[in-house]
Design a protein around this motif. Structure first.
Motif, PDB file in Angstrom:
ATOM      1  N   HIS A 136       0.845  -1.197   0.000  1.00 46.25           N
ATOM      2  CA  HIS A 136       0.000   0.000   0.000  1.00 46.25           C
ATOM      3  C   HIS A 136       0.876   1.240   0.000  1.00 46.25           C
ATOM      4  CE1 HIS A 136       1.078   0.392   4.251  1.00 46.25           C
ATOM      5  NE2 HIS A 136       0.764  -0.882   4.386  1.00 46.25           N
ATOM      6  N   VAL A 137       0.265   2.365  -0.277  1.00 48.19           N
ATOM      7  CA  VAL A 137       0.958   3.651  -0.264  1.00 48.19           C
ATOM      8  C   VAL A 137       1.212   4.064   1.182  1.00 48.19           C
ATOM      9  CG1 VAL A 137       0.808   6.084  -0.951  1.00 48.19           C
ATOM     10  CG2 VAL A 137      -0.123   4.304  -2.448  1.00 48.19           C
ATOM     11  N   HIS A 138       2.367   4.659   1.426  1.00 48.26           N
ATOM     12  CA  HIS A 138       2.732   5.057   2.785  1.00 48.26           C
ATOM     13  C   HIS A 138       1.734   6.080   3.328  1.00 48.26           C
ATOM     14  CE1 HIS A 138       5.086   6.622   6.160  1.00 48.26           C
ATOM     15  NE2 HIS A 138       5.871   5.557   6.039  1.00 48.26           N
ATOM     16  N   PRO A 139       1.301   5.923   4.595  1.00 52.51           N
ATOM     17  CA  PRO A 139       0.318   6.861   5.162  1.00 52.51           C
ATOM     18  C   PRO A 139       0.752   8.323   5.095  1.00 52.51           C
ATOM     19  CG  PRO A 139       0.565   4.942   6.576  1.00 52.51           C
ATOM     20  CD  PRO A 139       1.621   4.826   5.519  1.00 52.51           C
ATOM     21  N   ARG A 140       2.033   8.595   5.306  1.00 51.65           N
ATOM     22  CA  ARG A 140       2.471   9.996   5.250  1.00 51.65           C
ATOM     23  C   ARG A 140       2.479  10.525   3.813  1.00 51.65           C
ATOM     24  NH1 ARG A 140       3.971  12.022  10.117  1.00 51.65           N
ATOM     25  NH2 ARG A 140       4.754  10.547  11.676  1.00 51.65           N
ATOM     26  N   ALA A 141       2.666   9.662   2.837  1.00 48.30           N
ATOM     27  CA  ALA A 141       2.524  10.106   1.447  1.00 48.30           C
ATOM     28  C   ALA A 141       1.082  10.498   1.170  1.00 48.30           C
ATOM     29  CB  ALA A 141       2.971   8.995   0.496  1.00 48.30           C
ATOM     30  N   LEU A 142       0.150   9.732   1.724  1.00 51.10           N
ATOM     31  CA  LEU A 142      -1.272  10.055   1.557  1.00 51.10           C
ATOM     32  C   LEU A 142      -1.610  11.383   2.223  1.00 51.10           C
ATOM     33  CD1 LEU A 142      -2.772   6.513   2.259  1.00 51.10           C
ATOM     34  CD2 LEU A 142      -2.712   7.680   0.048  1.00 51.10           C
ATOM     35  N   SER A 143      -1.097  11.592   3.431  1.00 48.20           N
ATOM     36  CA  SER A 143      -1.402  12.842   4.134  1.00 48.20           C
ATOM     37  C   SER A 143      -0.725  14.034   3.453  1.00 48.20           C
ATOM     38  CB  SER A 143      -0.984  12.747   5.606  1.00 48.20           C
ATOM     39  OG  SER A 143       0.412  12.518   5.732  1.00 48.20           O
ATOM     40  N   THR A 144       0.482  13.824   2.923  1.00 48.30           N
ATOM     41  CA  THR A 144       1.163  14.895   2.184  1.00 48.30           C
ATOM     42  C   THR A 144       0.363  15.255   0.945  1.00 48.30           C
ATOM     43  OG1 THR A 144       3.324  14.146   2.968  1.00 48.30           O
ATOM     44  CG2 THR A 144       3.295  15.558   1.015  1.00 48.30           C
ATOM     45  N   ALA A 145      -0.127  14.245   0.253  1.00 42.49           N
ATOM     46  CA  ALA A 145      -0.943  14.496  -0.937  1.00 42.49           C
ATOM     47  C   ALA A 145      -2.203  15.276  -0.584  1.00 42.49           C
ATOM     48  CB  ALA A 145      -1.300  13.173  -1.604  1.00 42.49           C
ATOM     49  N   ARG A 146      -2.842  14.910   0.495  1.00 47.70           N
ATOM     50  CA  ARG A 146      -4.069  15.625   0.899  1.00 47.70           C
ATOM     51  C   ARG A 146      -3.775  17.081   1.205  1.00 47.70           C
ATOM     52  NH1 ARG A 146      -5.293  10.675   3.581  1.00 47.70           N
ATOM     53  NH2 ARG A 146      -4.390  11.463   5.519  1.00 47.70           N
ATOM     54  N   ARG A 147      -2.640  17.350   1.851  1.00 46.87           N
ATOM     55  CA  ARG A 147      -2.300  18.732   2.188  1.00 46.87           C
ATOM     56  C   ARG A 147      -2.147  19.583   0.934  1.00 46.87           C
ATOM     57  NH1 ARG A 147       0.939  16.398   6.170  1.00 46.87           N
ATOM     58  NH2 ARG A 147       2.837  16.560   4.903  1.00 46.87           N
ATOM     59  N   HIS A 148      -1.710  18.949  -0.137  1.00 50.22           N
ATOM     60  CA  HIS A 148      -1.472  19.687  -1.381  1.00 50.22           C
ATOM     61  C   HIS A 148      -2.552  19.416  -2.427  1.00 50.22           C
ATOM     62  CE1 HIS A 148       2.475  21.153  -0.142  1.00 50.22           C
ATOM     63  NE2 HIS A 148       2.660  19.976   0.428  1.00 50.22           N
ATOM     64  N   ARG A 149      -3.650  18.850  -1.997  1.00 51.47           N
ATOM     65  CA  ARG A 149      -4.812  18.604  -2.850  1.00 51.47           C
ATOM     66  C   ARG A 149      -4.478  17.716  -4.043  1.00 51.47           C
ATOM     67  NH1 ARG A 149      -7.922  24.526  -2.773  1.00 51.47           N
ATOM     68  NH2 ARG A 149      -8.123  24.638  -0.487  1.00 51.47           N
ATOM     69  N   LEU A 150      -3.696  16.701  -3.764  1.00 55.39           N
ATOM     70  CA  LEU A 150      -3.411  15.668  -4.747  1.00 55.39           C
ATOM     71  C   LEU A 150      -4.160  14.399  -4.347  1.00 55.39           C
ATOM     72  CD1 LEU A 150       0.470  16.079  -5.085  1.00 55.39           C
ATOM     73  CD2 LEU A 150      -1.263  16.923  -6.664  1.00 55.39           C
ATOM     74  N   ARG A 151      -4.457  13.558  -5.321  1.00 58.75           N
ATOM     75  CA  ARG A 151      -5.202  12.333  -5.033  1.00 58.75           C
ATOM     76  C   ARG A 151      -4.307  11.118  -5.244  1.00 58.75           C
ATOM     77  NH1 ARG A 151     -11.027  12.160  -7.720  1.00 58.75           N
ATOM     78  NH2 ARG A 151     -11.112  10.410  -6.250  1.00 58.75           N
ATOM     79  N   LEU A 152      -4.201  10.284  -4.220  1.00 67.24           N
ATOM     80  CA  LEU A 152      -3.484   9.022  -4.306  1.00 67.24           C
ATOM     81  C   LEU A 152      -4.424   7.893  -3.883  1.00 67.24           C
ATOM     82  CD1 LEU A 152      -0.008   9.830  -2.663  1.00 67.24           C
ATOM     83  CD2 LEU A 152      -0.655   9.994  -5.059  1.00 67.24           C
ATOM     84  N   GLN A 153      -4.276   6.735  -4.529  1.00 67.86           N
ATOM     85  CA  GLN A 153      -5.034   5.557  -4.139  1.00 67.86           C
ATOM     86  C   GLN A 153      -4.241   4.782  -3.079  1.00 67.86           C
ATOM     87  OE1 GLN A 153      -8.104   4.806  -5.033  1.00 67.86           O
ATOM     88  NE2 GLN A 153      -8.226   6.601  -6.378  1.00 67.86           N
ATOM     89  N   PRO A 154      -4.801   4.538  -1.888  1.00 70.70           N
ATOM     90  CA  PRO A 154      -4.048   3.880  -0.810  1.00 70.70           C
ATOM     91  C   PRO A 154      -3.407   2.559  -1.223  1.00 70.70           C
ATOM     92  CG  PRO A 154      -6.104   4.765   0.030  1.00 70.70           C
ATOM     93  CD  PRO A 154      -6.152   4.923  -1.463  1.00 70.70           C
ATOM     94  N   ARG A 155      -4.066   1.806  -2.083  1.00 75.15           N
ATOM     95  CA  ARG A 155      -3.519   0.507  -2.495  1.00 75.15           C
ATOM     96  C   ARG A 155      -3.104   0.521  -3.970  1.00 75.15           C
ATOM     97  NH1 ARG A 155      -3.641  -3.349   1.177  1.00 75.15           N
ATOM     98  NH2 ARG A 155      -4.983  -3.099   2.991  1.00 75.15           N
TER      99      ARG A 155
END
Length: 238
Positions: A136-155
């Motif tokens: 899966h995608v690293h949780p902090r990568a997901l949170s970083t993406a959210r902060r910058h309004r980017l979309r990542l798929q967790p898996r």
């Protein structure tokens, strides 16, 4: 490939701007024209030294001089912004691709963020992959993406062997992927891995590094011409 004459012209421009007085003159001319006398007064230059600096700038095609339409005894110095813009470094080889694929080891952070940034910066398709993809995608990568309004798929991780195809430009965004891929990709971004530190600051630094690199590549990259056959709809079977 960049022509030697073009490199020589850029080198002459950089050499001309290597003097603080001439660099300050270019700053002065950025928003408006000046007479030679006004420049000499602004920088407290003798007529001989002023003439020298103006000649160097003119020989480097950074400025031009023209007579006043009102009083032909007067002249004005004008900046040539196209030459100034041409001093920016340019890729040594032309690059074209049908798609960009960002690769790191686990496809859990850097390559994911790079592909998401690319999607916001360019209309050219992008994908990401790993040489040893995580589950899966690293949780902090997901949170970083959210902060910058980017979309990542967790898996949304993938293996490089299942992802890369002909026509792709592969960009290794980590040292390990670059050094261990069977075929060295044409581009390598040595972006430090934020996962060992596992802090928001480390992921933000990786994001900032990737963002600048994506911007530069998007400016330099030309979409490849896809053969017409790729666009033709399949014929209906009777």
């Amino acid at each position: 490939m960049i022509e030697i004459s073009e490199l020589e012209q850029r080198a002459a421009g950089h050499a001309a701007l290597g003097d603080p007085i001439r660099l300050a003159m270019v700053d002065e001319l950025l928003l408006g024209d000046r007479s030679p006398g006004e420049l000499g007064q602004a920088f407290n230059l003798s007529s001989n030294l002023l003439a020298h600096h103006l000649k160097v700038l003119q020989d480097a095609a950074l400025i031009t001089r023209a007579r006043s339409e009102s009083d032909r005894r007067r002249s004005y110095v004008r900046l040539l912004p196209d030459t100034l813009a041409g001093l920016t470094p340019t890729p040594s080889i032309p690059m074209a691709a049908e798609r960009v694929v960002f690769v790191c080891t686990h496809n859990s952070a850097r390559s994911q963020l790079a592909a998401a940034l690319w999607g916001r910066r360019s209309h050219l398709p992008a994908a990401s992959a790993g040489t040893e993809p995580a589950a899966h995608v690293h949780p902090r990568a997901l949170s970083t993406a959210r902060r910058h309004r980017l979309r990542l798929q967790p898996r949304g991780t993938a293996h490089v062997g299942d992802t890369v195809r002909a026509g792709d430009l592969v960009v290794a965004v980590c040292d390990s992927a670059y050094e261990h891929l069977p075929a060295r990709p044409p581009l390598h971004w040595s972006v430090p891995d934020p996962v060992p530190a596992d802090t928001d600051d480390a992921f933000e630094r990786a994001y900032t590094d990737l963002s600048g690199r994506v911007d530069r590549l998007a400016t330099a990259l030309t979409p490849a011409v896809i053969p017409v056959e790729h666009h033709r709809p399949a014929k209906d079977t009777p």
